[in-house]
Design an enzyme around this catalytic site. Structure first.
Site, short mmCIF file in Angstrom:
data_model
loop_
_atom_site.label_atom_id
_atom_site.label_comp_id
_atom_site.label_asym_id
_atom_site.label_seq_id
_atom_site.Cartn_x
_atom_site.Cartn_y
_atom_site.Cartn_z
N LYS A 38 0.85 -1.19 0.00
CA LYS A 38 0.00 0.00 0.00
C LYS A 38 0.89 1.25 0.00
CE LYS A 38 -3.63 2.62 0.60
NZ LYS A 38 -4.51 2.82 -0.57
N ALA A 39 0.41 2.33 -0.61
CA ALA A 39 1.16 3.58 -0.67
C ALA A 39 1.64 4.01 0.71
CB ALA A 39 0.31 4.68 -1.28
N ASN A 49 5.33 1.23 -2.44
CA ASN A 49 4.65 2.24 -3.25
C ASN A 49 4.70 3.55 -2.47
OD1 ASN A 49 1.79 3.65 -3.88
ND2 ASN A 49 2.29 2.38 -5.64
N CYS A 72 -2.14 8.93 -8.25
CA CYS A 72 -3.33 8.68 -7.44
C CYS A 72 -4.36 9.77 -7.70
CB CYS A 72 -3.01 8.65 -5.96
SG CYS A 72 -4.49 8.37 -4.98
#
Ligand SMILES: Cc1cc2nc3c(=O)[nH]c(=O)nc-3n(C[C@H](O)[C@H](O)[C@H](O)COP(=O)(O)OP(=O)(O)OC[C@H]3O[C@@H](n4cnc5c(N)ncnc54)[C@H](O)[C@@H]3O)c2cc1C
Ligand SMILES: Cc1cc2nc3c(=O)[nH]c(=O)nc-3n(C[C@H](O)[C@H](O)[C@H](O)COP(=O)(O)OP(=O)(O)OC[C@H]3O[C@@H](n4cnc5c(N)ncnc54)[C@H](O)[C@@H]3O)c2cc1C
Ligand SMILES: Cc1cc2nc3c(=O)[nH]c(=O)nc-3n(C[C@H](O)[C@H](O)[C@H](O)COP(=O)(O)O)c2cc1C
Ligand SMILES: Cc1cc2nc3c(=O)[nH]c(=O)nc-3n(C[C@H](O)[C@H](O)[C@H](O)COP(=O)(O)O)c2cc1C
Ligand code: FES
Ligand code: FES
Lengths: 243, 300, 300, 243
Positions: free
Chosen positions: C44-45, C98, C127
């Site tokens: 996940k970012a 990420n 995003c």
């Protein structure tokens, strides 16, 4: 023109990955040999699937199809009693010949519409021969059915049933006219090889299947263009530049 | 329940019409129902000269969508006027001509010929499927303005510009077209996509890429219309994946004043009359007393 | 049948990994199968500071797709390293972080902290769901180059750049990133979309717009990868709608060297191990003797 | 954790647009009251649907759902004998109370998990009252079933069955603790109105339903956040900022 919600009354695998489905309608369905239907498959599929009529009594139609991709695989799951939405009959059927000795050349799922044609030709007193090509013995179907109306030669790529090789090796030299239905390379080879007149039933990917979207447009030999769905799928030999 | 909507040049008894290219010039669907059921008709793209279009395969299927690369096949503007319009002219419904070209001059020439025969023009500056057919005009605001300006000079009827979704800044394109004189916008054309035929190790479509349409793109269409609506004062004809009266309402709420239906016709040839029949009930269900009342309803 | 693929910093025993944001930091899917089945994991970012993300609703469903507007919720890079990495470090598989941020400096700072703990970075310059989180960097080649350049200066591991499909010119973006030093590209992030809640007459997602993912966008992903592949020499990690081994092959043929699976995990939590199990058979069926052999196979 | 292909053994409409489906599994399915399952629906739907367990015997589970949108409408077409893919059991169930007098407050399809809870509470010798709110008489279900375990008050918006108004008007003043399941505004009103401790079972749109995608994240009153799917769906009153 109309769409029909038809009930599955019969559905069986008649050869490897090859299914025969019979659908029943309440409303009279007028059709002739060589015409096709455009069959709705379940979501997420947007496009219908064009399939030739293997027969129609007006109340019941039969179609034979091969499960190539996801749409036909979805169709194969339909059970007796379930409903299938059918658009049709579409396109122009076969023009019956003047000539006496008629050869039918079918490749794989090109065979079913020729069975119906054979029946009509037989009824009209023609002498019919049929050369039916399949990949191998597991894929052969409608041999016996065809034998009721025609002198049949089955040909398989690997010789596992009937003769070995391509249909073009086993043609009937006596025929005055031919009707072919199968993959484009087969149609092309026949055009090149045969001097007699003939008719090709063509396949193209379709959107609307009624002539409105130009998905299925092919060039004619005179530089114009025709839609396989509306102007075909049957074309006299030499009319269309076979892709 | 009034379904009537008003747009420049177009008094529509209902907001539903076929999307360009999915309905040819009307003859085929006239076998299914009376075309006068429709709000209007948008015709297949017209170009100055006849075009043969791309080689087949021209369509492919994708999850909840399809790709097409027809390539603007059409018999040319003169033949459309002489051979296709007479049939449509037997119907009272408003006619919109979709125009494509490879230069601003070509657009203008075709528009000039076409405009006396129709109630509005829709400039297709967004066809992704031909080298010279538009999409460059649809991705550059200056080129788009130039085309719109030239067409506006010669057109006798209002001019709608059909925008391409294949851009970074849809709002900028919309505003540029409005400033150049567009009377309305059509949104959206197809999104460029591709499918690969694994057996052959090459793109399935002969043209390699094609335009993605159908329910798959509906959220993108809704987003773009919703994004553009507050920044323009001209009306928007919405399209992209519409298949039901609920979808039509969603487009109206996003900011469309009318809608066009494309791919769904292939799924169900009766889809447009069915949508039109369902629309009053759906509007009522969601508390609207007319179609016009719903336009832009999701902006506050 | 070898499924091994090689990319900068990444020796993958197979080309299949989870897409960022659909797999958190691995713990949850580890309840279903051994994570070491996967080729790698993309986390996940991570951002410099913790982020709460957007208000709910954060997801919506569309035809063959979904919209999400999570908004880069994450506990911040420090906590990710201290609290999430230990779990992942029990697995041998390569880890990709990420990274998102609201300025090139923030990207660089997060990248610097993260890079000693992973085998590669994936810069999320795409995003669509946060005001300050990336998409402006993903739609402007100069801004993108700046971010990439700054991160390259501080990263100990190869840097992949995740491109946004919401651009007019994907090829230009890709080339700009390569020139700025990117070691690889990830394509594609989600396409901006919207759904309207008719009952409420407003966008369903609290963030209004969201990113469209799932099978609906597969043709767009394939097109973009196919378009970019001939113009860059760095490898591409492909993603967008993958749900089967056939899909993976399509991405490899288009030009991807490895793939990531997002939305399909929600449909079927076992989708990745199933794809990995099916892949040898599918490669064989289409005449390939290894995964690497298929890469770029649709270019001739 | 696992997914299960379960067979539909019962499926019926128990109130207007409200269906009860019972699914059978070969493999033991461990679950407790308050947990939910994530059910796969047919294409083109990508996301599963989270639905609370109305009961589970380990071999058979029952779920009650309302057909709001397309996914649940698709589910409603599943026939006996067909298969449904189920991910679960998910989330944390209800913590059983120390207190003696327990009130259950259910709104619409919030009722089913409370039925299972009522059964457990009853088994544990608690005194259970249940206030069940519905739109109108056509939507009422599980009244009789609930009466086996609890003192039931049915409330409808229009008074067409039981009491008239909102559930908040007909609460049990004697209860020491409450369990609520229903729409967020109801949960919020209860929190504001009731001084006793309680538990809320929450709804949020979900992606993964296992804590991996952050679709269902809600803020806690202490400024942190939790995932409804993994940390809930049941939360003690006051833990979460109800949206
Ligand atoms: C007029 C006509 C008659 C036909 N008659 C028969 C028949 O009787 N029996 C039979 O088995 N097949 C027939 N075909 C071919 C049949 O339409 C395709 O095999 C079928 O559409 C493939 O669908 P799918 O879901 O298996 O493949 P998919 O790959 O999932 O199909 C994707 C899309 O491509 C189209 N498509 C793929 N292959 C073909 C093809 N060869 N021709 C046309 N469209 C294609 C599909 O219709 C669909 O739109 C006929 C085709 C045409 C045009
Ligand atoms: C933990 C939990 C337990 C639930 N238990 C039940 C139950 O026992 N019975 C019941 O009828 N309903 C229950 N719900 C609500 C139920 O999930 C939704 O009504 C259902 O998902 C709607 O799907 P649809 O296809 O009708 O609507 P659509 O509008 O087609 O759904 C589109 C998307 O939104 C989601 N969605 C829409 N409404 C809701 C909602 N209220 N909550 C969560 N997701 C939603 C869907 O899951 C889907 O992803 C529960 C929700 C949660 C989170
Ligand atoms: C087969 C096909 C042909 C099309 N031809 C044209 C065209 O000639 N001109 C044009 O502006 N748009 C054309 N389009 C785009 C549609 O008008 C429409 O913008 C798009 O398909 C989105 O709507 P839909 O999802 O309802 O199909 C075509 C679309 C399809 C599917
Ligand atoms: C719920 C969700 C959360 C996501 N979060 C991120 C993220 O944090 N960083 C990122 O680069 N991409 C994120 N993405 C995009 C995915 O990584 C992927 O690029 C995209 O979803 C397309 O792949 P798919 O169609 O397989 O889902 C997210 C996608 C989803 C659906
Ligand atoms: S399929 Fe539309 S014109 Fe033939
Ligand atoms: S639904 Fe994915 S975290 Fe809760």
């Amino acid at each position: 023109m109309q769409t029909y919600d038809m009930k599955v009354v019969n559905h069986r695998e008649i050869a490897e990955c090859t299914y025969e489905i019979t659908l029943q309608t309440d409303v009279f369905f007028p059709a002739e040999p060589g015409q096709f239907v455009h069959i709705l498959v379940d979501p997420p599929h947007q496009l219908r699937r064009p399939l030739s009529l293997a027969s129609s009594s007006g109340r019941e139609i039969t179609v034979v199809y091969k499960t190539f991709g996801e749409g036909t695989r979805t169709l194969a799951n339909k059970k007796r009693g379930e409903t299938v939405n059918v658009l049709g009959p579409l396109g122009n059927g076969f023009t019956l010949p003047e000539q006496k000795k008629v050869m039918l050349v079918g490749g794989g799922v090109g065979v079913p519409p020729l069975l119906w044609l054979a029946k009509e030709l037989h009824k009209n007193g023609k002498k019919v021969s049929a050369v039916l090509g399949f990949k191998s013995v597991n894929q052969v179907f409608y041999r016996r059915e065809m034998e009721e109306y025609a002198e049949v030669t089955v040909v398989t790529d690997d010789g596992s049933s009937g003769e070995k090789g391509l249909v073009t090796k086993w043609l009937d030299p006596e025929a005055d006219v031919y009707y072919a239905c199968g993959p484009n390379p087969m149609l092309k080879a026949l055009e090149a090889q045969l001097a007699i007149p003939g008719y090709n039933s063509m396949e193209e990917r379709m959107g609307c299947a009624i002539g409105a979207c130009f998905a299925c447009t092919v060039e004619t030999t005179d530089g114009g263009y025709v839609n396989v769905c509306k102007d075909g799928p049957v074309f006299p030999k030499g009319r269309v530049k076979l892709p | 329940m009034s379904l009537h909507v008003h747009l420049p040049g177009l008094e529509l008894k209902n907001p539903v019409m076929p999307a360009s290219g999915c309905f040819s010039f009307g003859k085929e669907y006239a076998q299914f129902y009376d075309l006068d059921t429709l709000g209007a008709v948008i015709m297949k793209a017209a170009t100055k000269e006849p075009r043969l279009g791309n080689k087949t395969p021209r369509v492919a299927e994708t999850s909840s969508g399809m790709l097409n690369a027809i390539g603007l096949q059409n018999p040319g503007v003169d033949k459309i006027i002489s051979e296709e319009m007479p049939f449509l002219n037997e119907y009272a419904l408003p006619k919109i001509a979709n125009i494509a070209g490879s230069s601003p001059e070509e657009y203008a020439e075709t528009a000039k010929k076409m405009s006396p025969h129709v109630q509005a023009l829709e400039l297709n500056i967004s066809c992704p499927n031909v080298k010279e057919g538009g999409i460059q005009f649809g991705t550059d605001p200056d080129l788009a303005s130039n085309v719109v300006g030239q067409v506006k000079k010669v057109s006798e009827v209002p001019v709608y510009v059909k925008l391409s979704p294949n851009v970074t800044d849809i709002r900028g394109m919309a505003v540029a077209c409005e400033q150049a004189g567009a009377d309305g916008l059509s949104m959206i054309n197809t999104i460029t996509g591709m499918q690969i035929l694994k057996e052959r190790r090459r793109p399935l479509l002969h043209n390699q890429t094609g335009g993605l349409s159908g329910p798959a793109i509906k959220p993108v269409a809704i987003r773009m219309i919703h994004e553009v609506y507050p920044y323009v004062s001209v009306p928007i004809i919405g399209m992209g994946g519409i298949g039901s009266a609920e979808d039509v309402l969603e487009f109206l709420l996003a900011g469309a004043s009318a809608v066009a239906v494309g791919t769904a016709n292939f799924h169900n040839p009766f889809v447009m009359p069915e949508i039109i029949a369902d629309l009053p009930g759906v509007l009522r269900e969601y508390g609207f007393s007319s179609a016009e009342e719903a336009i832009g309803g999701a902006h506050y």
